[in-house]
Design a protein around this motif. Structure first.
Motif, PDB file in Angstrom:
ATOM      1  N   ALA A 190       4.065 -28.809 -97.920  1.00  0.00           N
ATOM      2  CA  ALA A 190       3.803 -28.117 -96.659  1.00  0.00           C
ATOM      3  C   ALA A 190       3.077 -26.786 -96.829  1.00  0.00           C
ATOM      4  N   VAL A 191       3.231 -26.138 -97.967  1.00  0.00           N
ATOM      5  CA  VAL A 191       2.611 -24.820 -98.127  1.00  0.00           C
ATOM      6  C   VAL A 191       1.149 -24.903 -98.578  1.00  0.00           C
ATOM      7  N   VAL A 192       0.660 -26.115 -98.870  1.00  0.00           N
ATOM      8  CA  VAL A 192      -0.709 -26.248 -99.378  1.00  0.00           C
ATOM      9  C   VAL A 192      -1.711 -26.197 -98.220  1.00  0.00           C
ATOM     10  N   GLU A 193      -2.336 -25.045 -98.044  1.00  0.00           N
ATOM     11  CA  GLU A 193      -3.307 -24.926 -96.961  1.00  0.00           C
ATOM     12  C   GLU A 193      -4.588 -25.699 -97.257  1.00  0.00           C
ATOM     13  N   GLY A 194      -4.818 -25.987 -98.530  1.00  0.00           N
ATOM     14  CA  GLY A 194      -5.998 -26.755 -98.924  1.00  0.00           C
ATOM     15  C   GLY A 194      -5.943 -28.209 -98.492  1.00  0.00           C
ATOM     16  N   VAL A 195      -4.740 -28.664 -98.086  1.00  0.00           N
ATOM     17  CA  VAL A 195      -4.591 -30.034 -97.580  1.00  0.00           C
ATOM     18  C   VAL A 195      -3.978 -29.958 -96.184  1.00  0.00           C
ATOM     19  N   TRP A 247      -0.862 -32.014 -94.988  1.00  0.00           N
ATOM     20  CA  TRP A 247       0.456 -31.603 -95.503  1.00  0.00           C
ATOM     21  C   TRP A 247       0.932 -30.292 -94.868  1.00  0.00           C
ATOM     22  N   ASN A 248      -0.005 -29.487 -94.466  1.00  0.00           N
ATOM     23  CA  ASN A 248       0.273 -28.096 -94.103  1.00  0.00           C
ATOM     24  C   ASN A 248       0.952 -27.995 -92.733  1.00  0.00           C
ATOM     25  N   PRO A 273      -8.711 -33.067 -98.820  1.00  0.00           N
ATOM     26  CA  PRO A 273      -8.911 -31.618 -98.917  1.00  0.00           C
ATOM     27  C   PRO A 273      -9.550 -31.055 -97.648  1.00  0.00           C
ATOM     28  N   VAL A 274      -9.258 -29.809 -97.383  1.00  0.00           N
ATOM     29  CA  VAL A 274      -9.778 -29.150 -96.179  1.00  0.00           C
ATOM     30  C   VAL A 274     -11.313 -29.168 -96.180  1.00  0.00           C
ATOM     31  N   ARG A 300       3.487 -17.396 -94.469  1.00  0.00           N
ATOM     32  CA  ARG A 300       2.426 -17.175 -93.487  1.00  0.00           C
ATOM     33  C   ARG A 300       2.358 -15.695 -93.106  1.00  0.00           C
ATOM     34  N   TYR A 354      -5.022 -28.871-105.626  1.00  0.00           N
ATOM     35  CA  TYR A 354      -4.797 -29.118-104.205  1.00  0.00           C
ATOM     36  C   TYR A 354      -4.912 -27.823-103.403  1.00  0.00           C
ATOM     37  N   ALA A 355      -4.469 -26.733-103.999  1.00  0.00           N
ATOM     38  CA  ALA A 355      -4.374 -25.477-103.247  1.00  0.00           C
ATOM     39  C   ALA A 355      -5.745 -24.855-102.998  1.00  0.00           C
ATOM     40  N   PRO A 372      -9.254 -24.337-101.775  1.00  0.00           N
ATOM     41  CA  PRO A 372     -10.085 -25.014-100.786  1.00  0.00           C
ATOM     42  C   PRO A 372     -11.512 -25.251-101.284  1.00  0.00           C
TER      43      PRO A 372
END
Lengths: 315, 218
Positions: A134-139, A142-143, A308-309, B36, B141-142, B144
């Motif tokens: 959930a914390v992965v903003e790149g995906v 999940w986020n 990925p974002v 956040r 993954y993290a 971007p």
């Protein structure tokens, strides 16, 4: 993009399953699952080994860490990393759950404080498996705030199923408490609601277009078959229908059920009743199996649907 | 008597159940909110390090010779599948030379369980120490921008480190030095951010990690 696949998906599933099994036995021990219960031990026995095996899978998925295992100890270092939190939570949970299982095995009363710490760590384990993603903003898929919620509910449900299954095969005295079916009905309903909310949140657009593309993979595209068949139909709707039916039947004939329990305990079942009960017993086991298949499918689908974002291309 | 006791027990169980539920909510939801919140605070507080250097890419000046990519590969010997720098191109003829953006809020550093990433206070360069990396893949993954990659041979992540050793000895990074048209340059983000940002042709929202790079479209 990352390389997470089956190993991580199974790891996330086992983390939840072990935690859920502990909580099932904990709930049974505290009397939440009916007055007579046979669920108050097996969950404790299997929880630590299952989570430990899951952690082993996580380690197997490492690359350089597998070649140079002494590096793994450093995974305790970064307190801003959810993975580091997980390593602490898992280590503590495995430790406490083993001790608790040891007490139960020796038929000794474990200190209340130990059982409660174990339960809190179990919840933390289940929540962590969701938080990790959930914390992965790149995906964006999940986020979501709802990710840990979905995972915790699924963990409780699969844990209850596993414990029921194991209790059926390994515990001498069998009980069919309607309370268990009611709790499971409630859990499956909660899971359906939280998964629906999870997708609703994505399609409301809050997490961006890429999250919707991921969601489409599950609902209508390449992953739709396992999603609808294994997760929704077999893992959720099937069990839901069964638990609803069962709680209705039990409401209609609570006396008959009680008699049946008694006669079974006395090893003297009566003909017709027994036939019907064996059938419903099989259905119950099948249902528990299906819930676990659904739980595993859920983890796999969520991991596989990660996009990925940014796809790495110029538009 | 026994009746009373039963009621008392169930009441206690209800309270305990409630406490447990509360814990789920706390464990499940609070950290996300905290993370956040931490980010928003970070975003608002301007300078995160004493100084932040970054890349600047001027598309109009780029002749797409890929010298920047080549010199980087020759110097640091990364595998072709796991590049430190790429020249991205599309059918319309647009281009972008990009590596790690040494973000002000590096997502890689936040998620890395072994603390392999450090952000230098002196210039904001994000350096990854491959010898610490366990290869869990969380940073892949993290990030971007797809900057970190696992090198197949070592099983460890590596990425652009802005040629920090060269910079410490007084010269600039290889890619910038080799660019014949000065399409790729570097500078202080204080000045660069006046000229542009990385809101560029489909790239992710810069708010996620605050990249230290600007791209000027032609």
């Amino acid at each position: 993009m990352g390389h997470w696949g089956w190993l991580i998906a199974i790891y996330l599933f086992l983390g939840g399953l072990g935690a859920g099994a502990y909580l099932t036995s904990f709930a049974a021990e505290k009397g939440f699952l009916g007055k007579k219960t046979n669920l108050n031990r097996v969950g404790y026995y299997v929880s630590a080994p299952i989570v430990a095996f899951g952690a082993l899978l996580l380690i197997t998925d490492l690359r350089q860490g597998l070649k140079k295992p002494w590096l793994i100890i450093n995974m305790f270092l970064n307190f801003s990393s959810v993975m580091t939190w997980g390593i602490y939570i898992l280590t503590a949970f495995i430790f406490v759950a083993f001790i608790k299982a040891f007490f139960v095995w020796n038929k000794k009363q474990a200190p209340d404080v130990l059982s409660y710490i174990g339960a809190i760590l179990a919840l933390a384990t289940a929540a962590y498996t969701g938080m990790l993603l959930a914390v992965v903003e790149g995906v964006p898929f999940w986020n979501s705030y709802l990710m840990p919620v979905v995972f915790v509910v699924s963990a409780l449900s699969t844990g209850l199923s596993l414990t029921s299954l194991l209790a059926h095969f390994f515990e001498k005295h069998q009980v069919h408490e309607e309370r268990v079916s009611q709790v499971h009905l409630w859990l499956v309903s909660m899971e359906i609601i939280s998964i629906t909310a999870f997708f609703a949140l994505i399609y409301s657009g809050g997490q961006g277009a890429v999250a919707m593309v991921s969601a489409n993979l599950l609902l209508t595209e390449s992953l739709a078959l396992p999603f609808w068949l294994l997760l929704i139909l077999a893992g959720l709707v099937g069990p839901l229908v069964f638990y609803v039916q069962q709680s209705r039947r039990q409401k209609k004939a609570p006396l008959a059920m009680k008699e049946q329990n008694l006669s079974e305990n006395a090893d003297m079942p009566a003909g017709v009743n027994q036939g019907a009960s064996a059938k419903s017993q099989n259905a119950l086991l099948l249902c528990d199996g299906a819930v676990m298949v659904g739980g595993l499918t859920l983890r796999c689908l969520i991991v596989f649907a990660a996009l990925p974002v940014w796809n790495g291309l110029l538009s | 008597m026994s009746h009373n006791k039963r009621i008392e027990l169930s009441r206690r169980s209800v309270i305990k159940g409630g406490l447990l539920l509360g814990t789920v909510a706390a464990i499940g939801l609070m950290p996300i909110k905290l993370l956040r919140a931490e980010e928003t605070v970070k975003e608002n507080a301007e300078p995160k390090t004493k100084k932040q250097i970054g890349f600047s890419y001027d598309e109009a000046k780029c002749i797409k010779c890929e010298n920047c990519v080549r010199i980087c590969q020759e110097t640091y010997k990364w595998e072709a599948d796991s590049p430190w720098r790429k020249l991205l191109r599309n059918e319309k003829g647009d281009a972008l030379s990009m590596s790690c953006n040494h973000c002000a809020d590096p997502a890689c550093a936040k998620v890395c369980p072994v603390n392999a990433y450090t952000k230098r206070e002196s210039d904001g360069v994000v350096i990854q120490d491959s010898s610490k990396c366990v290869g869990c893949g969380y940073c892949l993954y993290a990030c971007p921008y797809h900057a970190p990659h696992i090198q197949k041979k070592t099983g460890a992540v590596s990425k652009c480190h802005f040629c920090y050793k060269l910079q410490d000895s007084g010269s600039g990074p290889m890619c910038v030095g080799v660019c014949p048209t000065q399409a790729l340059t570097m500078g202080n983000m204080k000045e660069l951010s006046q000229q542009g940002n990385l809101n560029y042709k489909g790239l992710p929202n810069p708010k996620i990690t605050n990249p230290s790079m600007i791209a000027i479209p032609k």
